[in-house]
Write a protein that holds these residues in place. Structure first.
Motif, PDB file in Angstrom:
ATOM      1  N   TRP A  60      -6.089   2.231 -12.655  1.00 39.28           N
ATOM      2  CA  TRP A  60      -5.306   1.165 -13.313  1.00 39.28           C
ATOM      3  C   TRP A  60      -6.061   0.545 -14.482  1.00 39.28           C
ATOM      4  O   TRP A  60      -5.471  -0.185 -15.283  1.00 39.28           O
ATOM      5  CB  TRP A  60      -4.894   0.093 -12.289  1.00 39.28           C
ATOM      6  N   TYR A  99       1.670   5.607 -14.233  1.00 44.54           N
ATOM      7  CA  TYR A  99       2.955   6.215 -13.859  1.00 44.54           C
ATOM      8  C   TYR A  99       4.056   5.818 -14.844  1.00 44.54           C
ATOM      9  O   TYR A  99       5.239   5.804 -14.493  1.00 44.54           O
ATOM     10  CB  TYR A  99       3.295   5.853 -12.406  1.00 44.54           C
ATOM     11  N   ALA A 113       3.040  -1.368  -2.386  1.00 45.93           N
ATOM     12  CA  ALA A 113       2.098  -0.651  -3.264  1.00 45.93           C
ATOM     13  C   ALA A 113       2.693  -0.531  -4.669  1.00 45.93           C
ATOM     14  O   ALA A 113       2.811   0.552  -5.230  1.00 45.93           O
ATOM     15  CB  ALA A 113       1.775   0.721  -2.662  1.00 45.93           C
ATOM     16  N   ARG A 122       5.863  -1.514 -12.515  1.00 45.22           N
ATOM     17  CA  ARG A 122       6.931  -0.881 -13.321  1.00 45.22           C
ATOM     18  C   ARG A 122       8.258  -0.950 -12.574  1.00 45.22           C
ATOM     19  O   ARG A 122       9.314  -1.089 -13.195  1.00 45.22           O
ATOM     20  CB  ARG A 122       6.574   0.568 -13.672  1.00 45.22           C
ATOM     21  N   ASN A 123       8.207  -0.865 -11.236  1.00 39.56           N
ATOM     22  CA  ASN A 123       9.437  -0.915 -10.452  1.00 39.56           C
ATOM     23  C   ASN A 123       9.842  -2.359 -10.126  1.00 39.56           C
ATOM     24  O   ASN A 123      10.982  -2.756 -10.341  1.00 39.56           O
ATOM     25  CB  ASN A 123       9.270  -0.091  -9.175  1.00 39.56           C
ATOM     26  N   LEU A 152      -1.705  -3.838   2.616  1.00 39.09           N
ATOM     27  CA  LEU A 152      -0.478  -3.816   3.416  1.00 39.09           C
ATOM     28  C   LEU A 152      -0.755  -3.625   4.902  1.00 39.09           C
ATOM     29  O   LEU A 152       0.112  -3.896   5.732  1.00 39.09           O
ATOM     30  CB  LEU A 152       0.465  -2.721   2.907  1.00 39.09           C
ATOM     31  N   ILE A 196       7.759   3.235  -3.490  1.00 38.57           N
ATOM     32  CA  ILE A 196       7.724   4.340  -4.455  1.00 38.57           C
ATOM     33  C   ILE A 196       6.301   4.887  -4.517  1.00 38.57           C
ATOM     34  O   ILE A 196       5.382   4.214  -4.977  1.00 38.57           O
ATOM     35  CB  ILE A 196       8.190   3.872  -5.856  1.00 38.57           C
TER      36      ILE A 196
HETATM   37  C1  LIG Z   1       0.582   6.240  -6.544  1.00 38.71           C
HETATM   38  S1  LIG Z   1       0.324   4.507  -6.791  1.00 38.71           S
HETATM   39  C2  LIG Z   1       2.021   3.972  -6.864  1.00 38.71           C
HETATM   40  C3  LIG Z   1       2.221   2.696  -7.635  1.00 38.71           C
HETATM   41  C4  LIG Z   1       3.670   2.286  -7.847  1.00 38.71           C
HETATM   42  N1  LIG Z   1       4.411   2.230  -6.609  1.00 38.71           N
HETATM   43  C5  LIG Z   1       4.365   3.203  -8.823  1.00 38.71           C
HETATM   44  O1  LIG Z   1       5.112   4.080  -8.407  1.00 38.71           O
HETATM   45  O2  LIG Z   1       4.151   3.015 -10.029  1.00 38.71           O
HETATM   46  C6  LIG Z   1      -0.171   3.981  -5.160  1.00 38.71           C
HETATM   47  C7  LIG Z   1      -0.587   2.530  -5.051  1.00 38.71           C
HETATM   48  O3  LIG Z   1      -0.845   2.229  -3.686  1.00 38.71           O
HETATM   49  C8  LIG Z   1      -1.798   1.200  -3.643  1.00 38.71           C
HETATM   50  N2  LIG Z   1      -2.320   1.124  -2.267  1.00 38.71           N
HETATM   51  C9  LIG Z   1      -3.001   2.104  -1.601  1.00 38.71           C
HETATM   52  N3  LIG Z   1      -3.306   1.685  -0.357  1.00 38.71           N
HETATM   53  C10 LIG Z   1      -2.813   0.413  -0.232  1.00 38.71           C
HETATM   54  C11 LIG Z   1      -2.817  -0.546   0.820  1.00 38.71           C
HETATM   55  N4  LIG Z   1      -3.385  -0.279   2.017  1.00 38.71           N
HETATM   56  N5  LIG Z   1      -2.219  -1.748   0.612  1.00 38.71           N
HETATM   57  C12 LIG Z   1      -1.646  -2.022  -0.591  1.00 38.71           C
HETATM   58  N6  LIG Z   1      -1.611  -1.153  -1.627  1.00 38.71           N
HETATM   59  C13 LIG Z   1      -2.192   0.061  -1.455  1.00 38.71           C
HETATM   60  C14 LIG Z   1      -2.795   1.579  -4.713  1.00 38.71           C
HETATM   61  O4  LIG Z   1      -3.581   0.500  -5.147  1.00 38.71           O
HETATM   62  C15 LIG Z   1      -1.841   2.125  -5.802  1.00 38.71           C
HETATM   63  O5  LIG Z   1      -1.556   1.141  -6.763  1.00 38.71           O
END
Ligand SMILES: C[S@@+](CC[C@H](N)C(=O)[O-])C[C@H]1O[C@@H](n2cnc3c(N)ncnc32)[C@H](O)[C@@H]1O
Length: 197
Positions: free
Chosen positions: A9, A16, A41, A46-47, A86, A100
């Motif tokens: 990030w 994304y 997450a 963006r969403n 989370l 997403i």
């Molecule tokens: C592939 S990105 C998707 C971001 C967004 N949903 C999108 O589609 O643009 C996955 C995201 O999950 C977050 N993430 C991973 N493990 C997490 C957790 N245990 N709690 C909260 N966020 C988490 C990461 O920081 C990351 O921003």
């Protein structure tokens, strides 16, 4: 908190892209009007930010403080990003859960989905897009975890969302064009489910 996600990030182009996910945009009409939405997450928003622009009250949750800073810098009315894990975040009552590309190890996914589903009000919707196991089996290069256990299947989501009425529960091939990290042919899994009244 997480060097991997903070590093991604911190890159200049949004990882994304800056457009909402296509499946979410196509099904936004299923989200209760003016409802309270939790985006799991949500990354740089963006969403979630896009949903707030459509009149929803949106909370984005992500464990990357860099992503959350970018999300809140969007300054969208009705959108608030929270930096939290989370695994132990207390879900508030809500009208929609949007997930997403929120991939977790199996025990984390099951617990997060259970608490998310419990937080949904009757009539609320759960919308998810992520990669299916075929993404790894077909050696697609359009993104996602390499650990098949973190990918989504219909049996998994039917178990995670007891009593759900599924409008969509599909594994399909698509072509992604979401920023530098989701590009090209992809094997995705999609769910649109309603919690019965
Ligand atoms: C592939 S990105 C998707 C971001 C967004 N949903 C999108 O589609 O643009 C996955 C995201 O999950 C977050 N993430 C991973 N493990 C997490 C957790 N245990 N709690 C909260 N966020 C988490 C990461 O920081 C990351 O921003």
């Amino acid at each position: 908190m997480d060097p991997f996600w903070n590093g991604r990030w911190n890159e200049a182009p949004p990882a994304y892209g800056d457009q909402p996910n296509v499946f979410l945009a196509a099904h936004v009409a299923a989200v209760p009007v003016a409802g309270e939405v939790v985006c799991l997450a949500d990354g740089d928003g963006r969403n979630g930010g896009w949903l707030a622009g459509r009149g929803f009250s949106v909370t984005g949750v992500d464990s990357s403080e860099v992503a959350v800073a970018r999300a809140n810098a969007r300054g969208r009315n009705g959108y608030h990003a929270i930096c939290a894990d989370l695994r132990d975040w207390p879900f508030p009552p809500c009208d929609a859960i949007v997930s997403i590309y929120a991939h977790f190890p199996p025990s984390v996914r099951a617990a997060v989905h259970a608490r998310a589903w419990a937080s949904l009000r009757p009539g609320g919707v759960f919308l998810l897009e992520g990669f299916s196991p075929a993404q790894v089996l077909l050696e697609r290069t359009s993104g996602g975890p390499k650990d098949v256990a973190m990918l989504f299947t219909a049996a998994m989501l039917r178990g995670d969302l007891p009593g759900a009425v599924f409008e969509v529960i599909d594994e399909t091939t698509t072509s992604l064009s979401e920023g530098p990290y989701h590009v090209g042919p992809a094997e995705v899994f999609r769910v649109l489910a309603q919690k019965p009244h």
